[in-house]
Design a protein around this motif. Structure first.
Motif, PDB file in Angstrom:
ATOM      1  N   GLY A  34      46.556  39.169  43.838  1.00 58.00           N
ATOM      2  CA  GLY A  34      47.161  40.376  44.385  1.00 58.00           C
ATOM      3  C   GLY A  34      46.422  40.885  45.613  1.00 58.00           C
ATOM      4  O   GLY A  34      47.042  41.257  46.627  1.00 58.00           O
ATOM      5  N   GLU A  35      45.089  40.895  45.552  1.00 59.73           N
ATOM      6  CA  GLU A  35      44.293  41.354  46.689  1.00 59.73           C
ATOM      7  C   GLU A  35      44.433  40.407  47.876  1.00 59.73           C
ATOM      8  O   GLU A  35      44.578  40.842  49.026  1.00 59.73           O
ATOM      9  N   ILE A  36      44.367  39.100  47.601  1.00 60.17           N
ATOM     10  CA  ILE A  36      44.484  38.113  48.682  1.00 60.17           C
ATOM     11  C   ILE A  36      45.841  38.235  49.366  1.00 60.17           C
ATOM     12  O   ILE A  36      45.934  38.265  50.602  1.00 60.17           O
ATOM     13  N   GLU A  37      46.894  38.329  48.566  1.00 60.50           N
ATOM     14  CA  GLU A  37      48.233  38.390  49.132  1.00 60.50           C
ATOM     15  C   GLU A  37      48.468  39.681  49.907  1.00 60.50           C
ATOM     16  O   GLU A  37      49.174  39.696  50.924  1.00 60.50           O
ATOM     17  N   ALA A  38      47.864  40.764  49.445  1.00 62.43           N
ATOM     18  CA  ALA A  38      48.009  42.044  50.151  1.00 62.43           C
ATOM     19  C   ALA A  38      47.387  41.953  51.542  1.00 62.43           C
ATOM     20  O   ALA A  38      47.994  42.393  52.538  1.00 62.43           O
ATOM     21  N   VAL A  39      46.186  41.377  51.616  1.00 59.67           N
ATOM     22  CA  VAL A  39      45.517  41.251  52.915  1.00 59.67           C
ATOM     23  C   VAL A  39      46.235  40.229  53.785  1.00 59.67           C
ATOM     24  O   VAL A  39      46.428  40.442  54.990  1.00 59.67           O
ATOM     25  N   ARG A  87      36.755  42.831  52.177  1.00 54.98           N
ATOM     26  CA  ARG A  87      35.934  41.770  51.592  1.00 54.98           C
ATOM     27  C   ARG A  87      35.396  42.208  50.222  1.00 54.98           C
ATOM     28  O   ARG A  87      35.429  41.452  49.254  1.00 54.98           O
ATOM     29  N   ASN A  88      34.919  43.424  50.159  1.00 49.86           N
ATOM     30  CA  ASN A  88      34.391  43.927  48.889  1.00 49.86           C
ATOM     31  C   ASN A  88      35.490  44.113  47.848  1.00 49.86           C
ATOM     32  O   ASN A  88      35.255  43.935  46.653  1.00 49.86           O
ATOM     33  N   ASP A  89      36.694  44.472  48.282  1.00 49.06           N
ATOM     34  CA  ASP A  89      37.818  44.576  47.343  1.00 49.06           C
ATOM     35  C   ASP A  89      38.122  43.207  46.724  1.00 49.06           C
ATOM     36  O   ASP A  89      38.413  43.116  45.516  1.00 49.06           O
ATOM     37  N   LEU A  90      38.044  42.148  47.527  1.00 48.54           N
ATOM     38  CA  LEU A  90      38.273  40.800  47.011  1.00 48.54           C
ATOM     39  C   LEU A  90      37.182  40.415  46.014  1.00 48.54           C
ATOM     40  O   LEU A  90      37.471  39.847  44.951  1.00 48.54           O
ATOM     41  N   LEU A  91      35.935  40.721  46.359  1.00 46.14           N
ATOM     42  CA  LEU A  91      34.822  40.394  45.464  1.00 46.14           C
ATOM     43  C   LEU A  91      34.948  41.137  44.134  1.00 46.14           C
ATOM     44  O   LEU A  91      34.755  40.559  43.059  1.00 46.14           O
ATOM     45  N   LEU A  92      35.269  42.411  44.197  1.00 45.68           N
ATOM     46  CA  LEU A  92      35.408  43.210  42.982  1.00 45.68           C
ATOM     47  C   LEU A  92      36.557  42.710  42.115  1.00 45.68           C
ATOM     48  O   LEU A  92      36.446  42.651  40.887  1.00 45.68           O
ATOM     49  N   ALA A  93      37.664  42.342  42.749  1.00 47.35           N
ATOM     50  CA  ALA A  93      38.817  41.847  41.998  1.00 47.35           C
ATOM     51  C   ALA A  93      38.456  40.580  41.220  1.00 47.35           C
ATOM     52  O   ALA A  93      38.953  40.354  40.112  1.00 47.35           O
ATOM     53  N   ALA A  94      37.568  39.758  41.817  1.00 52.02           N
ATOM     54  CA  ALA A  94      37.168  38.510  41.167  1.00 52.02           C
ATOM     55  C   ALA A  94      36.014  38.706  40.194  1.00 52.02           C
ATOM     56  O   ALA A  94      35.574  37.746  39.548  1.00 52.02           O
ATOM     57  N   GLY A  95      35.517  39.925  40.079  1.00 49.70           N
ATOM     58  CA  GLY A  95      34.444  40.213  39.143  1.00 49.70           C
ATOM     59  C   GLY A  95      33.050  40.017  39.689  1.00 49.70           C
ATOM     60  O   GLY A  95      32.089  39.891  38.927  1.00 49.70           O
TER      61      GLY A  95
END
Length: 306
Positions: free
Chosen positions: A19-24, A88-96
């Motif tokens: 979801g985060e990747i596709e949003a960006v 970048r941090n949103d992607l990292l957080l989404a992946a744990g």
């Protein structure tokens, strides 16, 4: 990384990452659609992301793979997507994963700047305070006297180390490159400084403040000349003596001195920090004494031999 064996939890995390990747990705497509084209002809499609940044992406989208991308893979995807530091941090957080903390912000930055200002007030050396953006937030009278920069400069718009080095309206450019040797030192410092700015801010390069600052720097023709230069020597020219024309008052003659720049940290982060200067020859020592620096005790403290 999340090590849970719970398939439901892994699926939930994977959906969040996608979801985060596709949003960006969609945001980038829209941005460059409005600009007609990307400078590198990126299209920001799912297939392109798969081919360029993460070869398992299509497998994850189709369900053939349920493996959460590694931290390195997330960073590669973020680079491809030209993520801002927040994205970048949103992607990292989404992946744990733990987000990147690049520099101090908010209250922590304010406290570090206050600490730096306290140290600066008692430092017996020409010095100034700089942030990771290379902004100069404060300087002491000895630095003003040495480099001929007025304290009012801080109150007339942004004052930055790049401005200080390249601006033809400030005295540093001419007074640091008055002959062939001094110009070579000025040029080496310019190239190293630009490379350092790019390196420490590499994860900010798609942030609005970075783009705005770069646009500001580009008004200096020499800055544009050196932006893509690579240093010929691995030696840090900041630790090497620099040359500078100085004088003791407006009615005295100009004379050259050599000074060396040192970094003084005020926290566990690289910035903010104090940039201070030491005398490297006898004329510099005399100039420092005229500025009011207690040279003898200072040299003993910093173990400098002239």
């Amino acid at each position: 990384m999340i090590h849970s064996s719970n398939a439901h939890m892994e699926t939930k995390v994977l959906k969040a990452v996608i979801g985060e990747i596709e949003a960006v990705r969609s945001k980038r497509q829209q941005q460059y659609r409005e600009l007609e084209s990307h400078p590198e002809l990126k299209r920001f499609t799912q297939q392109e992301l798969n081919d360029v940044a993460f070869t398992s992406y299509k497998n994850i989208l189709s369900g053939r793979s349920r493996r959460i991308p590694s931290r390195t893979a997330i960073m590669d995807i973020a680079d491809y997507l030209e993520c801002t530091s927040a994205e970048r941090n949103d992607l990292l957080l989404a992946a744990g994963y733990i987000p990147e903390h690049y520099e101090l912000t908010g209250t922590a930055l304010k406290l570090a700047l206050e600490q730096a200002k306290l140290i600066l007030s008692g430092l017996p050396l020409p010095a100034f305070i700089a942030t990771h953006k290379f902004d100069i937030t404060d300087m002491n009278p000895m630095f003003q006297g040495l480099y001929g920069v007025s304290y009012d400069t801080l109150h007339h718009g942004r004052f930055n180390m790049i401005h200080n080095h390249f601006s033809p309206d400030l005295p540093i450019r001419k007074r640091s490159s008055f002959n062939e040797e001094s110009f070579q030192k000025w040029e080496s410092h310019a190239i190293y400084g630009i490379q350092t700015f790019k390196l420490i801010n590499m994860y900010f390069r798609h942030d609005a403040w970075y783009r705005d600052l770069l646009q500001d720097f580009n008004r200096f023709e020499e800055f544009r000349t050196y932006w893509d230069y690579e240093a010929e020597s691995p030696i840090d020219p900041i630790s090497e003596p620099k040359m500078l024309l100085v004088r003791k008052g407006e009615d005295s003659e100009w004379f050259p001195i050599r000074v060396r720049q040192i970094h003084i940290s005020v926290s566990s982060y690289m910035f903010p920090r104090i940039e201070a200067f030491l005398p490297e020859d006898l004329p510099a020592r005399h100039m420092f004494e005229w500025l009011g620096c207690p040279v003898e005790s200072m040299l003993d403290r910093y173990q400098v031999i002239i």
